[in-house]
Design a protein around this motif. Structure first.
Motif, PDB file in Angstrom:
ATOM      1  N   LEU A   1       1.642   6.821   1.214  1.00 46.08           N
ATOM      2  CA  LEU A   1       1.393   5.595   0.957  1.00 46.08           C
ATOM      3  C   LEU A   1       0.540   4.994   1.603  1.00 46.08           C
ATOM      4  CD1 LEU A   1       5.201   5.057   0.666  1.00 46.08           C
ATOM      5  CD2 LEU A   1       3.601   5.107  -1.292  1.00 46.08           C
ATOM      6  N   VAL A   2       0.096   5.348   2.960  1.00 47.95           N
ATOM      7  CA  VAL A   2      -0.835   4.800   3.549  1.00 47.95           C
ATOM      8  C   VAL A   2      -2.103   5.839   4.084  1.00 47.95           C
ATOM      9  CG1 VAL A   2       0.693   2.981   4.518  1.00 47.95           C
ATOM     10  CG2 VAL A   2       0.370   5.131   5.839  1.00 47.95           C
ATOM     11  N   ILE A   3      -3.278   5.329   4.485  1.00 40.62           N
ATOM     12  CA  ILE A   3      -4.380   6.250   5.131  1.00 40.62           C
ATOM     13  C   ILE A   3      -4.782   5.518   6.100  1.00 40.62           C
ATOM     14  CG2 ILE A   3      -4.764   7.334   2.893  1.00 40.62           C
ATOM     15  CD1 ILE A   3      -7.290   5.487   2.620  1.00 40.62           C
ATOM     16  N   ARG A   4      -5.393   6.315   7.251  1.00 42.57           N
ATOM     17  CA  ARG A   4      -6.251   5.799   8.333  1.00 42.57           C
ATOM     18  C   ARG A   4      -7.647   5.683   8.071  1.00 42.57           C
ATOM     19  NH1 ARG A   4      -3.466   8.048  13.135  1.00 42.57           N
ATOM     20  NH2 ARG A   4      -1.805   9.205  12.721  1.00 42.57           N
ATOM     21  N   ALA A   5      -8.107   4.803   8.720  1.00 40.87           N
ATOM     22  CA  ALA A   5      -9.444   4.513   8.910  1.00 40.87           C
ATOM     23  C   ALA A   5      -9.937   4.278  10.299  1.00 40.87           C
ATOM     24  CB  ALA A   5      -9.528   3.105   7.887  1.00 40.87           C
ATOM     25  N   GLY A   6     -10.013   5.356  10.804  1.00 44.39           N
ATOM     26  CA  GLY A   6     -10.407   5.288  12.383  1.00 44.39           C
ATOM     27  C   GLY A   6      -8.869   5.042  12.852  1.00 44.39           C
ATOM     28  N   ALA A   7      -9.109   3.798  13.544  1.00 45.77           N
ATOM     29  CA  ALA A   7      -7.823   3.546  14.434  1.00 45.77           C
ATOM     30  C   ALA A   7      -6.954   2.606  13.599  1.00 45.77           C
ATOM     31  CB  ALA A   7      -8.117   3.031  15.896  1.00 45.77           C
ATOM     32  N   GLU A   8      -7.313   2.255  12.429  1.00 43.96           N
ATOM     33  CA  GLU A   8      -6.633   1.306  11.643  1.00 43.96           C
ATOM     34  C   GLU A   8      -6.168   1.899  10.100  1.00 43.96           C
ATOM     35  OE1 GLU A   8      -9.171  -2.643  12.609  1.00 43.96           O
ATOM     36  OE2 GLU A   8      -9.953  -1.336  11.097  1.00 43.96           O
ATOM     37  N   TRP A   9      -5.541   1.118   9.579  1.00 42.40           N
ATOM     38  CA  TRP A   9      -4.399   1.507   8.644  1.00 42.40           C
ATOM     39  C   TRP A   9      -4.621   0.921   7.184  1.00 42.40           C
ATOM     40  CZ3 TRP A   9      -1.495   6.142   9.035  1.00 42.40           C
ATOM     41  CH2 TRP A   9      -1.374   6.327  10.278  1.00 42.40           C
ATOM     42  N   MET A  10      -4.706   1.305   5.981  1.00 43.54           N
ATOM     43  CA  MET A  10      -4.856   0.730   4.813  1.00 43.54           C
ATOM     44  C   MET A  10      -3.991   1.235   3.993  1.00 43.54           C
ATOM     45  SD  MET A  10      -8.525   1.428   3.807  1.00 43.54           S
ATOM     46  CE  MET A  10      -8.747   0.749   2.522  1.00 43.54           C
ATOM     47  N   LEU A  11      -3.614   0.555   2.707  1.00 49.05           N
ATOM     48  CA  LEU A  11      -2.590   1.180   1.601  1.00 49.05           C
ATOM     49  C   LEU A  11      -3.461   2.370   0.864  1.00 49.05           C
ATOM     50  CD1 LEU A  11      -1.382  -2.186   0.145  1.00 49.05           C
ATOM     51  CD2 LEU A  11      -0.035  -0.584   1.489  1.00 49.05           C
ATOM     52  N   ALA A  12      -2.826   3.167   0.465  1.00 48.58           N
ATOM     53  CA  ALA A  12      -3.220   4.405  -0.245  1.00 48.58           C
ATOM     54  C   ALA A  12      -2.885   4.482  -1.841  1.00 48.58           C
ATOM     55  CB  ALA A  12      -2.917   5.611   0.269  1.00 48.58           C
ATOM     56  N   ARG A  13      -1.663   4.035  -1.937  1.00 45.90           N
ATOM     57  CA  ARG A  13      -1.025   3.839  -3.234  1.00 45.90           C
ATOM     58  C   ARG A  13       0.237   2.948  -3.475  1.00 45.90           C
ATOM     59  NH1 ARG A  13       3.366   6.992  -4.439  1.00 45.90           N
ATOM     60  NH2 ARG A  13       4.026   8.510  -2.781  1.00 45.90           N
ATOM     61  N   ARG A  14       0.614   2.570  -4.492  1.00 44.04           N
ATOM     62  CA  ARG A  14       1.906   1.728  -4.712  1.00 44.04           C
ATOM     63  C   ARG A  14       3.038   2.214  -4.573  1.00 44.04           C
ATOM     64  NH1 ARG A  14       1.472  -2.442  -9.847  1.00 44.04           N
ATOM     65  NH2 ARG A  14       3.402  -2.914  -8.681  1.00 44.04           N
ATOM     66  N   ALA A  15       4.049   1.852  -3.989  1.00 43.39           N
ATOM     67  CA  ALA A  15       5.339   2.245  -3.589  1.00 43.39           C
ATOM     68  C   ALA A  15       6.367   1.554  -4.587  1.00 43.39           C
ATOM     69  CB  ALA A  15       5.789   2.294  -2.199  1.00 43.39           C
ATOM     70  N   ASP A  16       6.105   0.346  -5.218  1.00 42.26           N
ATOM     71  CA  ASP A  16       7.076  -0.255  -5.902  1.00 42.26           C
ATOM     72  C   ASP A  16       6.968  -0.171  -7.265  1.00 42.26           C
ATOM     73  OD1 ASP A  16       4.201  -1.395  -6.278  1.00 42.26           O
ATOM     74  OD2 ASP A  16       5.025  -3.644  -6.304  1.00 42.26           O
ATOM     75  N   VAL A  17       6.705   1.262  -7.842  1.00 42.25           N
ATOM     76  CA  VAL A  17       6.817   1.417  -9.243  1.00 42.25           C
ATOM     77  C   VAL A  17       7.730   2.505  -9.315  1.00 42.25           C
ATOM     78  CG1 VAL A  17       4.386   0.693  -9.892  1.00 42.25           C
ATOM     79  CG2 VAL A  17       4.793   2.922  -8.768  1.00 42.25           C
ATOM     80  N   GLY A  18       8.299   2.668 -10.442  1.00 42.39           N
ATOM     81  CA  GLY A  18       9.401   3.671 -10.471  1.00 42.39           C
ATOM     82  C   GLY A  18       9.046   5.063 -10.356  1.00 42.39           C
TER      83      GLY A  18
END
Length: 379
Positions: free
Chosen positions: A362-379
């Motif tokens: 659901l998330v991915i690393r970008a160095g020492a930081e983080w960002m969303l990878a895909r949606r979790a609020d869908v069935g």
């Protein structure tokens, strides 16, 4: 002097020895210890030679144990103390398993938690050390759900399912207890030193082994009886057909506790023992924390206020993980401290949540930081 007599017995006799259980049903701890030291004679009773040999060095052994306990901040509790889990006495009334049975003569505790209170409403979650991703995620989720419902999660602080169960409780800022097969002053496995320290910060680390004692193979089997006895039920997640986790389940079954198991893929050898236990009627199938709580609450438990089943992956996440997702963006990486500040969580809570979210892609690393990878609020 019963506390000191019990301490002496714990240093001379291997915990769980059925011969000691049998003697304690007839004699007082002080009488047995005096007989071991050659100061008293028990009628029609032969003291094992190994106990006598250990007793000759008791003063030095006790001195070493006291020094290690003081250095590690351990405390010794015995039956009658406020922290003592009274349910442990049930172990005096079950048949031996591989020569092991009986309530412990005392326990060494590390941590600020009140063991007796924590055990009043508790569940054991145990399983394979070499678990699959499926097992790890389920253990964390079920533990978080049980902790959120007010149940203390108790496990063995080992690799795999045990560690995931403790971390699941952490996600809910809940107390948890870890029962070790070595001295409570040791961190075993060593790479779980941070986990065990975290358990002790709010909860408690437990052992019947003297400070400094090594985690021998047979001690894991004797440790399992404590986990089963001090909880109201045991859940097994991933266990091969000859797994130590099934030993815990067998103890729980003998003790009349609720026995539960989470099924795995039918093709997975890691769940073969779990499936065999279910097929033999030794465990009830559970798939959610709510089902675990319902099983342990017994017949007549109210379900009127139970929430409706979650519809999306987001709904099934622990609260800290949901909040962490809210603090992330799609195109702009964010640091842990920045996420924590935006959603009002501690950095430790955010790191734990990110670890769970990364395992679910659901998330991915970008160095020492983080960002969303895909949606979790869908069935």
């Amino acid at each position: 002097m019963t506390r000191q007599d019990r301490l002496g017995l714990s240093l001379v006799v291997e915990p769980g020895d059925v011969r000691l259980r049998n003697l304690l049903l007839t004699f007082e701890p002080a009488e047995i210890l005096a007989a071991i030291l050659g100061r008293h004679r028990l009628v029609d009773t032969r003291i094992p030679e190994a106990w006598i040999e250990r007793g000759r060095d008791l003063d030095r052994t006790a001195e070493v144990a006291a020094a290690r306990a003081k250095a590690a901040g351990l405390r010794w509790v015995t039956p009658g103390d406020k922290e003592w889990p009274t349910a442990l006495s049930d172990l005096d009334h079950v048949e031996p398993v591989q020569g092991v049975t009986g309530a412990p003569v005392g326990l060494w505790l590390r941590g600020v938690g009140h063991l007796g209170e924590m055990c009043e409403q508790s569940v054991a979650i145990v399983g394979a050390r070499e678990c699959t991703t499926y097992g790890a995620e389920c253990a964390s989720d079920l533990a978080a759900d049980c902790a959120d419902a007010g149940w203390t999660v108790i496990s063995g602080a080992a690799y795999g399912i045990d560690g995931c169960a403790h971390r699941g409780a952490f996600l809910m800022n809940a107390l948890t207890a870890g029962v070790l097969a070595c001295g409570a002053d040791l961190d075993y496995p060593k790479s779980h030193a941070a986990l065990i320290a975290r358990i002790a910060e709010g909860g408690v680390v437990v052992s019947e082994q003297a400070p400094g004692e090594k985690p021998l193979k047979n001690r894991f089997l004797s440790r399992n009886r404590l986990i089963a006895a001090m909880t109201q039920g045991t859940v097994v997640i991933e266990a091969r057909e000859r797994s130590g986790s099934l030993n815990t389940l067998n103890w729980a079954d003998q003790l009349g506790r609720t026995t539960m198991a989470l099924p795995g893929p039918v093709t997975s050898g890691q769940s073969a023992g779990v499936h065999a236990a279910i097929r033999a009627g030794k465990a009830v199938v559970v798939t959610t924390g709510r089902e675990i709580v319902a099983e342990m609450s017994g017949l007549g438990a109210s379900t009127e206020e139970q929430p409706s089943l979650p519809l999306t992956e987001f709904d099934r996440l622990p609260p800290a993980a949901r909040s962490t997702l809210d603090g992330l963006e799609w195109s702009t990486p964010r640091a842990v401290a920045e996420i924590a500040a935006s959603v009002r969580l501690s950095t430790r809570e955010v790191r734990a949540a990110l670890d769970l979210l990364e395992r679910r892609d659901l998330v991915i690393r970008a160095g020492a930081e983080w960002m969303l990878a895909r949606r979790a609020d869908v069935g």
